[in-house]
Design an enzyme around this catalytic site. Structure first.
Site, PDB file in Angstrom:
ATOM      1  N   THR A  84       2.984  -6.543  -6.477  1.00 56.53           N
ATOM      2  CA  THR A  84       2.980  -6.100  -5.075  1.00 56.53           C
ATOM      3  C   THR A  84       4.294  -5.443  -4.684  1.00 56.53           C
ATOM      4  O   THR A  84       5.342  -5.715  -5.275  1.00 56.53           O
ATOM      5  CB  THR A  84       2.667  -7.296  -4.136  1.00 56.53           C
ATOM      6  OG1 THR A  84       2.627  -6.819  -2.800  1.00 56.53           O
ATOM      7  CG2 THR A  84       3.697  -8.399  -4.241  1.00 56.53           C
ATOM      8  N   ARG A  85       4.208  -4.566  -3.678  1.00 59.91           N
ATOM      9  CA  ARG A  85       5.409  -3.949  -3.106  1.00 59.91           C
ATOM     10  C   ARG A  85       5.392  -4.119  -1.590  1.00 59.91           C
ATOM     11  O   ARG A  85       6.137  -3.474  -0.861  1.00 59.91           O
ATOM     12  CB  ARG A  85       5.514  -2.455  -3.463  1.00 59.91           C
ATOM     13  CG  ARG A  85       4.229  -1.662  -3.393  1.00 59.91           C
ATOM     14  CD  ARG A  85       4.467  -0.183  -3.551  1.00 59.91           C
ATOM     15  NE  ARG A  85       4.556   0.438  -2.258  1.00 59.91           N
ATOM     16  CZ  ARG A  85       3.531   0.971  -1.600  1.00 59.91           C
ATOM     17  NH1 ARG A  85       2.311   0.986  -2.113  1.00 59.91           N
ATOM     18  NH2 ARG A  85       3.708   1.518  -0.410  1.00 59.91           N
ATOM     19  N   HIS A 114       0.374 -11.396   3.455  1.00 63.18           N
ATOM     20  CA  HIS A 114      -0.166 -12.074   4.638  1.00 63.18           C
ATOM     21  C   HIS A 114      -1.263 -13.037   4.171  1.00 63.18           C
ATOM     22  O   HIS A 114      -1.495 -13.198   2.975  1.00 63.18           O
ATOM     23  CB  HIS A 114      -0.659 -11.027   5.640  1.00 63.18           C
ATOM     24  CG  HIS A 114       0.425 -10.068   6.032  1.00 63.18           C
ATOM     25  ND1 HIS A 114       1.515 -10.465   6.772  1.00 63.18           N
ATOM     26  CD2 HIS A 114       0.621  -8.763   5.731  1.00 63.18           C
ATOM     27  CE1 HIS A 114       2.330  -9.426   6.928  1.00 63.18           C
ATOM     28  NE2 HIS A 114       1.815  -8.374   6.306  1.00 63.18           N
ATOM     29  N   ARG A 151      -8.043  -1.839  -5.200  1.00 60.83           N
ATOM     30  CA  ARG A 151      -8.461  -0.504  -4.813  1.00 60.83           C
ATOM     31  C   ARG A 151      -7.185   0.324  -4.648  1.00 60.83           C
ATOM     32  O   ARG A 151      -6.207  -0.157  -4.071  1.00 60.83           O
ATOM     33  CB  ARG A 151      -9.180  -0.651  -3.465  1.00 60.83           C
ATOM     34  CG  ARG A 151      -9.942   0.532  -3.040  1.00 60.83           C
ATOM     35  CD  ARG A 151     -10.589   0.269  -1.671  1.00 60.83           C
ATOM     36  NE  ARG A 151     -11.181   1.498  -1.190  1.00 60.83           N
ATOM     37  CZ  ARG A 151     -10.492   2.456  -0.598  1.00 60.83           C
ATOM     38  NH1 ARG A 151      -9.200   2.319  -0.373  1.00 60.83           N
ATOM     39  NH2 ARG A 151     -11.097   3.568  -0.213  1.00 60.83           N
ATOM     40  N   HIS A 205      -3.821 -11.896   1.541  1.00 67.22           N
ATOM     41  CA  HIS A 205      -3.290 -11.796   0.173  1.00 67.22           C
ATOM     42  C   HIS A 205      -3.205 -13.173  -0.467  1.00 67.22           C
ATOM     43  O   HIS A 205      -3.500 -13.353  -1.646  1.00 67.22           O
ATOM     44  CB  HIS A 205      -1.884 -11.198   0.167  1.00 67.22           C
ATOM     45  CG  HIS A 205      -1.819  -9.822   0.753  1.00 67.22           C
ATOM     46  ND1 HIS A 205      -1.308  -9.583   1.996  1.00 67.22           N
ATOM     47  CD2 HIS A 205      -2.201  -8.626   0.257  1.00 67.22           C
ATOM     48  CE1 HIS A 205      -1.371  -8.293   2.253  1.00 67.22           C
ATOM     49  NE2 HIS A 205      -1.914  -7.684   1.216  1.00 67.22           N
TER      50      HIS A 205
END
Ligand code: PPS
Length: 568
Positions: free
Chosen positions: A194-195, A199, A288, A202
């Site tokens: 992740t970057r 929340h 996605r 996630h």
């Protein structure tokens, strides 16, 4: 899928004794000061994160990677890891020679034995690796406007790791993570790349992914270089640490990855997979539009949103990690819980907040509901993203000489000072040339330096909550974009094109310079003998012909108000 292999992975470091000796001899070698991106690449080369690479790609490997994602020996490798240097440096070195690679403070990190030196076809690299030669793609922009013209390739001997002063305890090499997994008895590990801040959705999706794969979870965020404009990694790491507490004990680990992302979608997803394999993971979540760069210059997506998953699936066996589908999670109000979007109970009320909506709420200081995020995460985000009306920002006027930039900027400065609240600094073209850039002329190179200096000062002012008004000609699109990226890391960048026509500027000729330029007495004069690339997407275009200065300055004020940067 093979079982996890927690055996150590080969690193490129020499023993600490040899490192001491090598450091002494390396001091005599020609040396290259690595760019921030090259430091990230070198760290992952040396610690085995990019295994099986043994150094920066030589030409045959580079050609294979660009054309068909394979090294010359046939091994799958989707991303060119190259050492780009300036022409001036390249002229001084030849294949067969060793050079010292230094960090930005001059510390020697490694020695590169040059095997290849060549001038790459960057347009071809952009087309094949990133899908289009379009500078709207951040990595294509980097390739053409930041990277040097010449590539050097060859094996690397690692002397020491790049130094990090931040979050030391949260950084792990591939072998450190492998050892940790071994110690904890974790056999299956799902990595989450992740970057962005995490929340509730996630947290739900990552935990669900791990549970479905009967695996443990590694939150593995990128803290090297991400997409320009992303939330800075200091804030993100504090957010990740808060979210880590929300997982059941002993299920989840957090480790920071000093990767320089390229936002290359499908190829990048595969690359991320290989890197996770090297870090001892067995699975990776691919979503996605994984590592998507946003829209191209025609306003369309660079990649099909599912292209990354398809390419990953096709090469899964060779990558060596299994892909786990990213499930889009939404909140169902009646059940007060998250569900995958395709499993929502019929007739229920679904709540969701998009990234754009979240940024708007942060910007405007609006409520962010508890069902969406954790209060600790929202607190962190609010600390670094106070409401826009409290943040610093930069107004960057650009236009021909005599277009009226300085006059409007001066009027705007007075109006902003009258309103009060934040300190205002005017970086006028002429003033900057006197105080910051007195040794510079008007060649392309010098103009770029001048504008980047202005950008640097403006970004510092913005970071510290002030208002910077800049008024140089700034004739080149790429340089203005570089300044935008510098400033947007800290606050808003408002580009104002003062679009007075050349004819009108020449008619006014307030400094008598156009006349001299026409007579050839001033060389490289913007609009006459040097180009002016008009902005295509300025936040505001002002026309000064038949309009008074006060009105122009007022138009800018209205724009600032509309953007939420000032309150009337
Ligand atoms: S740049 O291109 O952004 O670095 O230029 P800048 O720093 O704004 O400086 C522009 C002012 O320098 C004077 N001047 C020239 N302008 C353009 N081309 C050439 N060759 C040149 N030589 C001197 C000119 O007065 C510009 O001031 P402004 O305020 O724009 O009229």
């Amino acid at each position: 899928m093979s079982l996890p292999n927690h055996a150590p992975i080969p690193e490129l470091y020499v023993s600490s004794e040899s490192a001491q000796k090598l450091k002494l001899t390396a001091g005599q070698l020609p040396s290259w000061d690595l760019t921030p991106r090259q430091i990230c690449d070198l760290e992952l080369l040396m610690n085995g994160g990019f295994s099986p690479l043994k150094g920066f790609l030589g030409q045959a490997d580079y050609d294979g990677v660009v054309e068909n994602m394979r090294l010359a020996d046939g091994t799958l490798w989707p991303m060119p890891i190259t050492l780009d240097v300036s022409e001036a440096f390249a002229e001084k070195v030849e294949p067969g020679q060793d050079i010292a690679l230094r960090d930005q403070e001059g510390v020697i990190l490694a020695i590169l034995s040059i095997s290849d030196k060549w001038i790459p076809n960057k347009a071809n690299e952009a087309e094949k690796v990133f899908g289009a030669d379009d500078v709207a793609h951040p990595a294509v922009n980097y390739l053409h406007n930041t990277a040097g013209k010449v590539y050097l390739g060859g094996p690397v001997i690692g002397i020491q790791q790049p130094v990090h002063y931040d979050f030391k305890a949260r950084r792990d090499t591939p072998n450190e993570l492998r050892a940790l997994f071994r110690k904890l008895g974790w056999r299956k590990i799902v990595a989450f790349q992740t970057r962005n801040p995490l929340h509730r959705a996630h947290q739900e999706l990552t935990f669900r992914a791990a549970r479905e794969a009967e695996a443990n979870l590694l939150i593995h965020p990128v803290v090297g270089m991400t997409k320009p404009g992303d939330v800075d990694h200091f804030t993100r790491v504090r957010c990740y640490e808060a979210v880590l507490d929300k997982y059941p004990a002993q299920t989840t680990a957090l480790s920071l990855l000093n990767l320089a992302m390229r936002m290359a979608g499908p190829r990048e997803a595969m690359w991320h997979g290989i890197i996770r394999r090297n870090h001892g993971c067995t699975h990776m979540i691919v979503g996605r539009d994984h590592a998507g760069p946003g829209k191209n210059s025609q306003g369309k997506d660079f990649y099909d949103p599912y292209a990354a998953q398809e390419l990953f699936r096709k090469h899964q066996a060779e990558i060596g990690v299994e892909m786990v589908d990213f499930k889009h999670m939404v909140y169902v109000q009646e059940k007060a819980q998250y569900f995958p979007a395709n499993e929502i109970p019929e007739g229920s009320t679904v709540l969701d907040i998009s990234g754009t909506e979240l940024r708007r709420r942060l910007r405007e200081g609006l409520e962010i509901p508890e069902w969406f995020s954790f209060p600790e995460v929202v607190n962190e985000l609010r600390k670094t993203s106070p409401a826009r009306s409290k943040q610093g920002f930069t107004v960057f006027f650009t236009g021909l000489s005599g277009s009226g930039k300085s006059t409007i900027a001066n009027a705007l400065m007075v109006k902003l000072m009258e309103m009060g609240g934040r300190p205002v600094t005017l970086l006028d073209g002429d003033v900057v040339r006197k105080h910051l850039s007195s040794e510079l002329g008007f060649s392309k190179e010098h103009r770029d330096l001048n504008i980047k200096r202005i950008g640097y000062v403006a970004s510092e002012i913005t970071k510290n909550g002030g208002i910077a008004l800049c008024a140089p000609i700034a004739p080149y699109t790429a340089t203005r974009r570089a300044v935008r990226e510098m400033v947007e890391a800290f606050g808003a960048f408002v580009e104002v094109h003062v679009a007075t026509s050349l004819e009108e500027c020449e008619r006014r000729d307030r400094k008598g310079l156009y006349k001299l330029a026409r007579e050839g007495k001033i060389k490289e004069f913007t609009g006459i003998s040097d180009p002016y690339e008009a902005p295509a997407k300025a936040e505001l275009v002002v026309d000064t012909e038949n309009v008074d200065v006060d009105h122009c300055a007022h138009q800018v004020l209205l724009k600032l108000e509309q953007m939420g940067l000032i309150r009337a």
